[in-house]
Every structure is written in C-alpha cells, then in structure tokens.
Design a protein around this motif. Structure first.
Motif, PDB file in Angstrom:
ATOM      1  N   LEU A  53      87.197  66.061  85.880  1.00 38.09           N
ATOM      2  CA  LEU A  53      87.601  65.532  87.187  1.00 38.09           C
ATOM      3  C   LEU A  53      86.753  66.121  88.313  1.00 38.09           C
ATOM      4  CD1 LEU A  53      91.407  65.501  86.451  1.00 38.09           C
ATOM      5  CD2 LEU A  53      90.080  63.500  87.161  1.00 38.09           C
ATOM      6  N   LYS A  54      86.371  67.391  88.173  1.00 43.63           N
ATOM      7  CA  LYS A  54      85.483  67.998  89.175  1.00 43.63           C
ATOM      8  C   LYS A  54      84.147  67.263  89.215  1.00 43.63           C
ATOM      9  CE  LYS A  54      87.034  72.736  89.678  1.00 43.63           C
ATOM     10  NZ  LYS A  54      86.958  74.099  89.145  1.00 43.63           N
ATOM     11  N   SER A  55      83.633  66.961  88.006  1.00 41.09           N
ATOM     12  CA  SER A  55      82.337  66.268  87.981  1.00 41.09           C
ATOM     13  C   SER A  55      82.460  64.857  88.566  1.00 41.09           C
ATOM     14  CB  SER A  55      81.764  66.229  86.557  1.00 41.09           C
ATOM     15  OG  SER A  55      82.607  65.511  85.687  1.00 41.09           O
ATOM     16  N   ALA A  56      83.629  64.252  88.398  1.00 39.99           N
ATOM     17  CA  ALA A  56      83.860  62.927  88.988  1.00 39.99           C
ATOM     18  C   ALA A  56      83.870  63.017  90.511  1.00 39.99           C
ATOM     19  CB  ALA A  56      85.192  62.362  88.487  1.00 39.99           C
ATOM     20  N   TYR A  57      84.565  64.027  91.015  1.00 44.73           N
ATOM     21  CA  TYR A  57      84.682  64.226  92.469  1.00 44.73           C
ATOM     22  C   TYR A  57      83.306  64.479  93.081  1.00 44.73           C
ATOM     23  CZ  TYR A  57      86.721  65.987  96.819  1.00 44.73           C
ATOM     24  OH  TYR A  57      87.076  66.163  98.128  1.00 44.73           O
ATOM     25  N   GLU A  58      82.503  65.246  92.366  1.00 48.41           N
ATOM     26  CA  GLU A  58      81.163  65.590  92.867  1.00 48.41           C
ATOM     27  C   GLU A  58      80.255  64.371  93.022  1.00 48.41           C
ATOM     28  OE1 GLU A  58      79.801  68.720  90.300  1.00 48.41           O
ATOM     29  OE2 GLU A  58      81.278  70.098  91.201  1.00 48.41           O
ATOM     30  N   VAL A  59      80.459  63.339  92.178  1.00 45.22           N
ATOM     31  CA  VAL A  59      79.594  62.154  92.326  1.00 45.22           C
ATOM     32  C   VAL A  59      80.255  61.052  93.151  1.00 45.22           C
ATOM     33  CG1 VAL A  59      78.211  62.588  90.258  1.00 45.22           C
ATOM     34  CG2 VAL A  59      80.280  61.193  90.065  1.00 45.22           C
ATOM     35  N   GLY A  60      81.368  61.379  93.801  1.00 44.35           N
ATOM     36  CA  GLY A  60      81.944  60.423  94.747  1.00 44.35           C
ATOM     37  C   GLY A  60      82.985  59.464  94.189  1.00 44.35           C
ATOM     38  N   ILE A  61      83.606  59.816  93.065  1.00 43.26           N
ATOM     39  CA  ILE A  61      84.689  58.973  92.544  1.00 43.26           C
ATOM     40  C   ILE A  61      85.954  59.258  93.379  1.00 43.26           C
ATOM     41  CG2 ILE A  61      86.128  58.437  90.525  1.00 43.26           C
ATOM     42  CD1 ILE A  61      83.197  57.679  90.075  1.00 43.26           C
ATOM     43  N   THR A  62      86.568  58.208  93.874  1.00 42.19           N
ATOM     44  CA  THR A  62      87.738  58.382  94.753  1.00 42.19           C
ATOM     45  C   THR A  62      89.054  58.100  94.036  1.00 42.19           C
ATOM     46  OG1 THR A  62      87.528  56.069  95.440  1.00 42.19           O
ATOM     47  CG2 THR A  62      86.462  57.740  96.832  1.00 42.19           C
TER      48      THR A  62
END
Ligand SMILES: [Fe+2]
Length: 243
Positions: A26-35
């Motif tokens: 989830l951190k990696s998702a947040y880092e690439v702009g997944i909302t």
C-alpha cells in the motif's frame, strides 16, 4: 489513479501473506499516486479448493487502522474477483460474493488455460440480474487469446474488459503483451489494474513505466480514461462514457 483489482488483504487468498506485506504494498501504491483501491480477494468454488469472504471484514479493519497509523491516505473499497467455472448462477444465488464497491459492476475471471464454452451463457445470467460484468485479464486467458473475436463481440454487448498493467510491459509473457497491445489499439480495454498479489508481484513498482508507455502509445487522455475516469464512473455506479 484508481486500482480495481488487487489481492492485498493479508493471509486470505494467494495474495499478501502478512499485514506487513500488505502495508508495504500500500505504501508503494501511495508513492505512485494511487488514490483508491478496491480489494478483490478471489471468490472461488471449484469443488476442491475454495476461497470465500470468511475473515475479510476483520482483516480490512486491521488494515485500515494500520494505514491510518502509517499515513497511507488511500480510500479502500471491497469486492471480489469471482471465478466462473460455469457455476456463476450458484455463486450469485447462494453465496456472498461481492460486486465491486457495492456497485452493479462485478469482476469476473474465467479459468486461464482451458477452452471453455459457457462464457456467453454466464454473461447472460449476469445481465438478467442487472450485474455488469468486467472480465479480468482476458489477455492472460486462453479462451480469449485464441479467439480474439470473442472479446470484440462481448464488448459490443456491453461487457467490459480489465487488462493487467503488467501485461503491457511483458510481465505475463509475449502472448499476453501482444493481445493487451492489440486490445488497446482496438479500444477494447476499459480498465487497467495491477492485480497485485505480493511484493514480488507488485504492479505499483512498474506503474510509472506503464503510465509512460501508455501516454506515448494511446495519449494522456485515453490513459487517464483507463486508469481514472472509468474507475470514477464505476465507484459512483454510473455507466462508462463511450470512447
Ligand atoms: Fe486477480
């Protein structure tokens, strides 16, 4: 951007094994702009192994608490990836298999390696129950890669298709890459999603590469349509706008 196909509830299906792994993903998702992410654990009843929704709610509560502690600001929704072995009517009528985020859209997958003859019948059964099918990763399924015309026909009947982001950059082999590219060119992709299972099979690590490639191949507007706009329409249970 919004991901509608993921297996990141820990210790549940063949997705992430621990809450730590889920949080790392989830951190990696947040880092690439997944909302926004729809969690779609497998819903499978093949007579031998089965995956269902037992234990989902408790895990999602734990996950949301940890996300808050870690400052991961992503909205979470629930759904399933429902596997159809020709038993879709039983699944719809006798189980708690979920549509995506409580909408009319259901993520449905067909067995990957076999020739199957019940797809059109299943689509009919879904439609008469006012469920709109989104077929998961057709570019990885033999029944579609060997019969591309079927994708076209079903799309013409209002069926939607979700392609895996990894397929576009060859993570699922050459055949999947070729079909995914052809579908993009023919306007037959409606949703791009990661189908992330683990840190090893983590589509967010490739996400920026995929976005760059899509911007080049189909243009920024169409890329946004397949990663944001169609997903937004889905989340408010509206029809997708035509291409
Ligand atoms: Fe999946």
């Amino acid at each position: 951007m919004i991901d509608i196909h993921t297996h990141i509830i820990f210790d549940l299906d063949d997705g992430s094994s621990t809450i730590e792994e889920s949080i790392a993903i989830l951190k990696s998702a947040y880092e690439v702009g997944i909302t926004d992410i729809i969690l779609t654990p497998h819903y499978i009843d093949d007579g031998k192994n089965s995956y269902n929704n037992d234990g989902v709610e408790e895990r999602v509560t734990l996950l949301k608490n940890r996300m808050q502690e870690e400052g991961i600001d992503i909205k979470i929704y629930l759904g399933n990836e429902v596997r159809d072995y020709g038993n879709i009517v039983d699944i719809l009528e006798k189980t708690d298999a979920k549509t995506l985020a409580d909408t009319k859209y259901m993520l449905v997958e067909f067995p990957m390696n076999n020739e199957i003859n019940y797809i059109e019948n299943s689509i009919y059964e879904l439609k008469i129950r006012n469920i709109v099918p989104i077929i998961a990763h057709p570019e990885r399924c033999y029944c579609f890669t060997k019969n591309y015309r079927l994708i076209k026909e079903l799309a013409g009947e209002g069926v939607y298709f979700q392609v895996n982001s990894g397929s576009i950059i060859g993570r699922h082999g050459n055949e999947a890459k070729k079909i995914a590219k052809k579908m993009l060119k023919d306007g037959l992709v409606h949703f791009l999603a990661t189908d992330t299972h683990s840190m090893k099979r983590n589509g967010y690590l490739d996400w920026e590469e995929v976005i760059k490639l899509l911007d080049k191949k189909i243009g920024r507007y169409m890329r946004k349509k397949l990663t944001i706009y169609n997903q937004r329409a889905l989340l408010i249970n509206e029809d997708l706008k035509k291409y």
